[in-house]
Write an enzyme that holds these catalytic residues in place. Sequence first.
Site, mmCIF file in Angstrom:
data_model
loop_
_atom_site.group_PDB
_atom_site.id
_atom_site.type_symbol
_atom_site.label_atom_id
_atom_site.label_comp_id
_atom_site.label_asym_id
_atom_site.label_seq_id
_atom_site.Cartn_x
_atom_site.Cartn_y
_atom_site.Cartn_z
ATOM 1 N N TYR A 178 -8.115 14.468 0.094
ATOM 2 C CA TYR A 178 -7.127 15.471 -0.623
ATOM 3 C C TYR A 178 -8.177 15.970 -2.213
ATOM 4 O O TYR A 178 -9.655 15.716 -1.879
ATOM 5 C CB TYR A 178 -5.735 14.771 -0.639
ATOM 6 C CG TYR A 178 -5.233 14.015 0.330
ATOM 7 C CD1 TYR A 178 -4.465 15.363 0.658
ATOM 8 C CD2 TYR A 178 -4.844 12.880 0.251
ATOM 9 C CE1 TYR A 178 -3.960 14.636 2.211
ATOM 10 C CE2 TYR A 178 -4.011 12.488 1.664
ATOM 11 C CZ TYR A 178 -3.601 13.443 2.745
ATOM 12 O OH TYR A 178 -2.759 13.153 3.728
ATOM 13 N N LEU A 212 -5.830 -2.831 8.333
ATOM 14 C CA LEU A 212 -5.340 -4.003 9.480
ATOM 15 C C LEU A 212 -5.825 -5.228 8.870
ATOM 16 O O LEU A 212 -6.541 -6.057 9.380
ATOM 17 C CB LEU A 212 -6.084 -3.577 10.058
ATOM 18 C CG LEU A 212 -5.552 -2.181 11.494
ATOM 19 C CD1 LEU A 212 -6.297 -2.581 12.791
ATOM 20 C CD2 LEU A 212 -4.256 -3.242 11.674
ATOM 21 N N SER A 237 0.650 -1.547 -0.132
ATOM 22 C CA SER A 237 -0.451 -0.059 0.387
ATOM 23 C C SER A 237 1.219 1.598 0.282
ATOM 24 O O SER A 237 1.984 1.203 0.679
ATOM 25 C CB SER A 237 -0.930 0.146 1.387
ATOM 26 O OG SER A 237 -1.530 0.376 1.078
ATOM 27 N N PRO A 238 0.370 2.514 -0.801
ATOM 28 C CA PRO A 238 1.796 3.729 -0.673
ATOM 29 C C PRO A 238 1.291 4.228 0.794
ATOM 30 O O PRO A 238 0.780 3.944 1.378
ATOM 31 C CB PRO A 238 0.519 4.354 -1.144
ATOM 32 C CG PRO A 238 -1.080 4.026 -2.370
ATOM 33 C CD PRO A 238 -0.454 2.372 -1.048
ATOM 34 N N GLN A 273 1.464 5.115 -7.138
ATOM 35 C CA GLN A 273 -0.096 6.215 -6.502
ATOM 36 C C GLN A 273 -0.107 8.044 -6.934
ATOM 37 O O GLN A 273 0.992 8.933 -6.164
ATOM 38 C CB GLN A 273 -0.698 6.342 -5.607
ATOM 39 C CG GLN A 273 -1.691 6.487 -4.568
ATOM 40 C CD GLN A 273 -1.897 6.667 -3.343
ATOM 41 O OE1 GLN A 273 -1.452 6.913 -2.517
ATOM 42 N NE2 GLN A 273 -3.162 6.319 -2.729
ATOM 43 N N ARG A 294 -7.968 5.303 -4.944
ATOM 44 C CA ARG A 294 -8.813 5.039 -3.825
ATOM 45 C C ARG A 294 -9.466 5.555 -3.439
ATOM 46 O O ARG A 294 -9.215 6.963 -3.843
ATOM 47 C CB ARG A 294 -7.389 5.704 -3.235
ATOM 48 C CG ARG A 294 -7.144 5.018 -1.733
ATOM 49 C CD ARG A 294 -6.140 4.927 -1.150
ATOM 50 N NE ARG A 294 -5.018 3.400 -0.674
ATOM 51 C CZ ARG A 294 -4.688 2.666 0.486
ATOM 52 N NH1 ARG A 294 -5.230 3.899 1.221
ATOM 53 N NH2 ARG A 294 -4.200 1.897 0.490
ATOM 54 N N ARG A 333 0.843 -1.076 7.260
ATOM 55 C CA ARG A 333 2.432 -1.552 8.452
ATOM 56 C C ARG A 333 3.320 -2.463 8.690
ATOM 57 O O ARG A 333 4.162 -2.541 8.925
ATOM 58 C CB ARG A 333 1.524 -0.720 9.700
ATOM 59 C CG ARG A 333 1.130 1.155 9.384
ATOM 60 C CD ARG A 333 0.482 0.902 10.419
ATOM 61 N NE ARG A 333 -1.344 0.851 10.191
ATOM 62 C CZ ARG A 333 -2.618 1.429 10.877
ATOM 63 N NH1 ARG A 333 -2.684 2.023 11.825
ATOM 64 N NH2 ARG A 333 -3.747 0.434 10.624
ATOM 65 N N CYS A 360 3.604 6.985 2.773
ATOM 66 C CA CYS A 360 4.774 8.144 2.564
ATOM 67 C C CYS A 360 5.555 7.984 3.596
ATOM 68 O O CYS A 360 5.516 7.734 4.317
ATOM 69 C CB CYS A 360 3.811 9.571 2.412
ATOM 70 S SG CYS A 360 2.626 10.277 1.836
#
Length: 386
Positions: free
Chosen positions: A198, A320, A34-35, A111, A246, A343, A37
């Site tokens: 965004y 998760l 997953s993207p 992305q 997304r 994560r 930053c």
Amino acid sequence: MAGSGGAPLPAPKSILFAPLRLRGVVTRNRTVVSPMCQYSSIDGGPSDWHLVHLGKFALGGAGIVFTEETAVEARGRKTHACAGIYDDRHHPVYRRITDFLRAHGSVPAIQLGHSGRKAASGPPWTLFQPLTELDAQRGLPPWQPVGPSPIPHRAEAQTPRAMDRAEMNAVLAAWREATRRALDCGFDIIEVHGAHGYLIHQFLSPLANHRTDAYGGSLENRMRFPLEIVDSVRALWPDDRPLFFRVSALDGDGGVWDLDDTVALARALHAHGIDVVTCSSGGINGPLNMAIVPRTPGYQVSYAARVRRDAGVLSCAVGLITEPEQAEAVLRAGDADLIALARELLYNPNWPVHAARALGEPDYLDLLPPDYAWWLKRREQVRALS
Ligand SMILES: Cc1cc2nc3c(=O)[nH]c(=O)nc-3n(C[C@H](O)[C@H](O)[C@H](O)COP(=O)(O)O)c2cc1C
């Protein structure tokens, strides 16, 4: 299916490790990085950090490796350290990254995004505090954010300038230019970032979009600019390459954007050439005191399931998902087509190898580079003999 060394792998036992064809692109399995930053770019440009950060996921067997949200123009970054793709100087490093990911069996994906009114902030460890004159004295000046309407996303933030038609055209041109650059840099998939509050999400949400022209009001009007962006990207992105989008499928508790809106959007996106909808949530702030969606295991899977079922488009689940059996169960239930992790991959970049072993894939070590796999296979042979 091929391992990172190009060796053919036997038929997978699980769905998670079955290859997936998306237009002309085949991913070796259904795991997606997953993207994420990194706040490590200089003038938007990637560095060795990005090569190592992203490269290790390819070495760990991921099917698709996404870059972090990458701004289509400089003012569309959230912070001074956010990634961008708007300068020729960025190309060689991106090219190095995509070559590396591909050479090790992963599909290189980017992305693309624009932060809109959320621009000109500090990094997460400042809790995204809007930049001020004090930051300017440290060489990090704020800049003027833009958005659909002059509504700041938080009390202390700058008021964005409402975009007029000329400014919207300039942003569309930036999306086209970024698409061309992504192609030049060797990416095989683009995800349009339409979530997390965004610019695109700002146009979609009645909390951020109070326009009275053809781009505000009804859902159809609020979707108009996001769909113009998708059209701009699709027009330049080759037919044999997939496009992801997304969404924030729900605002949060007490929000105004619901799953019916998401399904309507996903249908329209599919009609405009989007192949996969990644279902996230939240990020749009407003006058409402919204609680975030409770962060329980697989908390966004039901959104991916609903989009897949009711909009007839492939979906990617994220949020998760940490256990191999959990990921496999999502795919087996037909709730999603791809599983994205963020994560957990920071904790264990070899998660795909770990998952393949847990799911009984006999040749799980072939997801690793041959230089690693040889030693580990040998260790297994020795163990089996002892
Ligand atoms: C360090 C970090 C950076 C992130 N950056 C992005 C980003 O650039 N674009 C995005 O859409 N989501 C971003 N996210 C959200 C993740 O992609 C993911 O949706 C979220 O963390 C939930 O998945 P997880 O539970 O597997 O971590 C970020 C998450 C983390 C932890």
